[in-house]
Design a protein around this motif. Sequence first.
Motif, mmCIF file in Angstrom:
data_model
loop_
_atom_site.group_PDB
_atom_site.id
_atom_site.type_symbol
_atom_site.label_atom_id
_atom_site.label_comp_id
_atom_site.label_asym_id
_atom_site.label_seq_id
_atom_site.Cartn_x
_atom_site.Cartn_y
_atom_site.Cartn_z
ATOM 1 N N THR A 1 -8.967 -2.854 -5.413
ATOM 2 C CA THR A 1 -7.829 -2.045 -5.842
ATOM 3 C C THR A 1 -6.970 -1.753 -4.609
ATOM 4 O O THR A 1 -7.377 -2.003 -3.469
ATOM 5 C CB THR A 1 -8.299 -0.720 -6.463
ATOM 6 N N GLU A 2 -5.777 -1.188 -4.827
ATOM 7 C CA GLU A 2 -4.923 -0.843 -3.691
ATOM 8 C C GLU A 2 -5.589 0.197 -2.800
ATOM 9 O O GLU A 2 -5.504 0.122 -1.559
ATOM 10 C CB GLU A 2 -3.566 -0.341 -4.184
ATOM 11 N N ASP A 3 -6.259 1.178 -3.394
ATOM 12 C CA ASP A 3 -6.946 2.197 -2.602
ATOM 13 C C ASP A 3 -8.082 1.578 -1.790
ATOM 14 O O ASP A 3 -8.305 1.940 -0.629
ATOM 15 C CB ASP A 3 -7.499 3.296 -3.507
ATOM 16 N N GLN A 4 -8.807 0.647 -2.386
ATOM 17 C CA GLN A 4 -9.878 -0.015 -1.654
ATOM 18 C C GLN A 4 -9.335 -0.871 -0.521
ATOM 19 O O GLN A 4 -9.909 -0.924 0.573
ATOM 20 C CB GLN A 4 -10.707 -0.864 -2.629
ATOM 21 N N TYR B 1 -11.286 7.098 8.214
ATOM 22 C CA TYR B 1 -12.330 6.079 8.176
ATOM 23 C C TYR B 1 -12.884 5.806 9.576
ATOM 24 O O TYR B 1 -12.203 5.989 10.590
ATOM 25 C CB TYR B 1 -11.774 4.788 7.563
ATOM 26 N N TYR C 1 -8.089 0.339 7.163
ATOM 27 C CA TYR C 1 -8.354 1.340 8.195
ATOM 28 C C TYR C 1 -9.725 1.127 8.843
ATOM 29 O O TYR C 1 -9.881 1.302 10.052
ATOM 30 C CB TYR C 1 -8.264 2.743 7.594
ATOM 31 N N LEU D 1 0.824 -1.197 0.000
ATOM 32 C CA LEU D 1 0.000 0.000 0.000
ATOM 33 C C LEU D 1 0.859 1.249 0.000
ATOM 34 O O LEU D 1 1.998 1.235 0.479
ATOM 35 C CB LEU D 1 -0.893 0.005 1.243
ATOM 36 N N PRO D 2 0.321 2.377 -0.485
ATOM 37 C CA PRO D 2 1.080 3.623 -0.443
ATOM 38 C C PRO D 2 1.437 3.984 0.997
ATOM 39 O O PRO D 2 0.718 3.650 1.934
ATOM 40 C CB PRO D 2 0.093 4.646 -1.039
ATOM 41 N N GLU E 1 -6.630 -0.306 1.154
ATOM 42 C CA GLU E 1 -6.241 0.622 2.201
ATOM 43 C C GLU E 1 -7.460 1.043 3.034
ATOM 44 O O GLU E 1 -7.411 1.078 4.262
ATOM 45 C CB GLU E 1 -5.573 1.857 1.609
ATOM 46 N N ALA E 2 -8.563 1.343 2.354
ATOM 47 C CA ALA E 2 -9.784 1.727 3.062
ATOM 48 C C ALA E 2 -10.285 0.596 3.956
ATOM 49 O O ALA E 2 -10.689 0.819 5.109
ATOM 50 C CB ALA E 2 -10.863 2.132 2.053
ATOM 51 N N SER F 1 1.806 5.950 4.431
ATOM 52 C CA SER F 1 0.914 6.843 5.159
ATOM 53 C C SER F 1 1.593 7.243 6.448
ATOM 54 O O SER F 1 2.536 6.597 6.896
ATOM 55 C CB SER F 1 -0.423 6.152 5.432
#
Length: 474
Positions: free
Chosen positions: A56-59, A41, A65, A22-23, A61-62, A25
């Motif tokens: 996806t990677e963004d999903q 979140y 959290y 993941l990116p 990550e969500a 943070s």
Amino acid sequence: MQRGRLALFAVVTLVVLSGCTLPDSPDQFDTDRELGYVGDYTHDDVFEFDDDGALTEDQLEAVKYRSMARIEVLRGIKFERDVALEVITRREYRSQRGEPGSASAATNELWRGAFIVDGETDVNRAMDDLYGGAVQGYYTNNRIVIVTDETEEIRIDRETLVHELVHALQDQQFGLSSGGTTIDAQRAELGLIEGEANFIPHLYDRRCGAEWQCLAEYEQPPATSNLREQPFNVGLFLSIYTPYSEGPSFVDRLRERGGWAAVDSAYDDRPASTSQLIHPERYPDDQPVAVSIRDRSSDDWEPYAPDGEARETVGEATLFASLWANGVVERPLTDGGTELSPYNYSHPATDGWAGDTFQVYQDDDDRTGHVWKLAWESDDDAEAFADAYRTLLENRGANAVDDGDGTYRIPDEDPFAGAYRVNVSGDTVTIVGAPTVDELEEIRGTGAEQSESLESPVAPAMGAATSHAGTAPA
């Protein structure tokens, strides 16, 4: 929710990993924030993609959290910092593990003497075979790694993610370092750590649907009692799986006694034996007996000690695993199991365990033998185990030797070949193993059992326990 038979989640030592990361943070969280709010979140967030299989990677990550926020609500404590999350293939995982080195002669003798890994198999190889195909994820050094069969699409098992996030929370709040130096002590400590990490996903799952929208969960096969038909070492599996089967009920019992505060306190006073996991009423007061073994070997045999004394405590759970795997315990494992603890490790032949010490011996030709001394809560308990162990020997094809000393011989063509002597003295059972009948006396004279106390400190371990300390085969 009941996880299927083989799913390993582990706390492991630092490993260098590659894969889908993941990116970055911010590392530290605001500890003054409201419980159940992590990053951007909250615990009751609803995502449109919750019913989708791939993320996806963004999903991802969500989801991470939101899961952290929900764990905070369930557990009542906060994450102090972020946790990296990575997805790798099983092929990558096997590559990173590498080929296992050979186990020491002492380690092989221990597991052979316990009738779990035979004399023709290296213990490290047996461990690697068990873990390599079963690990679903692990936590190490503030990093979670999820192991999948493919990474073309990111797919996350909800229970695996929550389990490993609980390990991250434990690490931040209590620390995961282990003080246990024996197989039994390490299994016991893991019973607390893995027990909580299995118990919280159970609480999490109960809120899905009615209170929380959750990722779709994969169908898990039910726990099976037909392990003898499985293509892996059943005894080794049951020994390693103890914290995952017995730990959740142990944690649940602590919480019933004194809420989450009682669980918090247990991290400062961790369970000392698997007996306390199997019988939670024995925690914390019923401590294992320290069993001493004085060296009474001949000049041809001496205690194995190239890197210190090679002594171990096997413990009640692994004793049960041995008896079940060798057909002494005939009932299905799931008889007496519960939703939290699928396998029942309690049996009259092992329930009275009070302590044990296993000492490995070696001769000048590098052959090994052992003395295994076990303390029991009563004379009847000692006799019950000795009877069960004699049945184990007979099940392995042993023939009684007519010497009046409780000696048995397993033929040379058997992978557990050797001579074994079983002696009962009051509430103590002493087992001696050697390559031949004559060498039983050289390792341990027959008059030795009546003159030893059980009061000396527990000896250092030989390091035969698995290096994994997390979720085991489910």
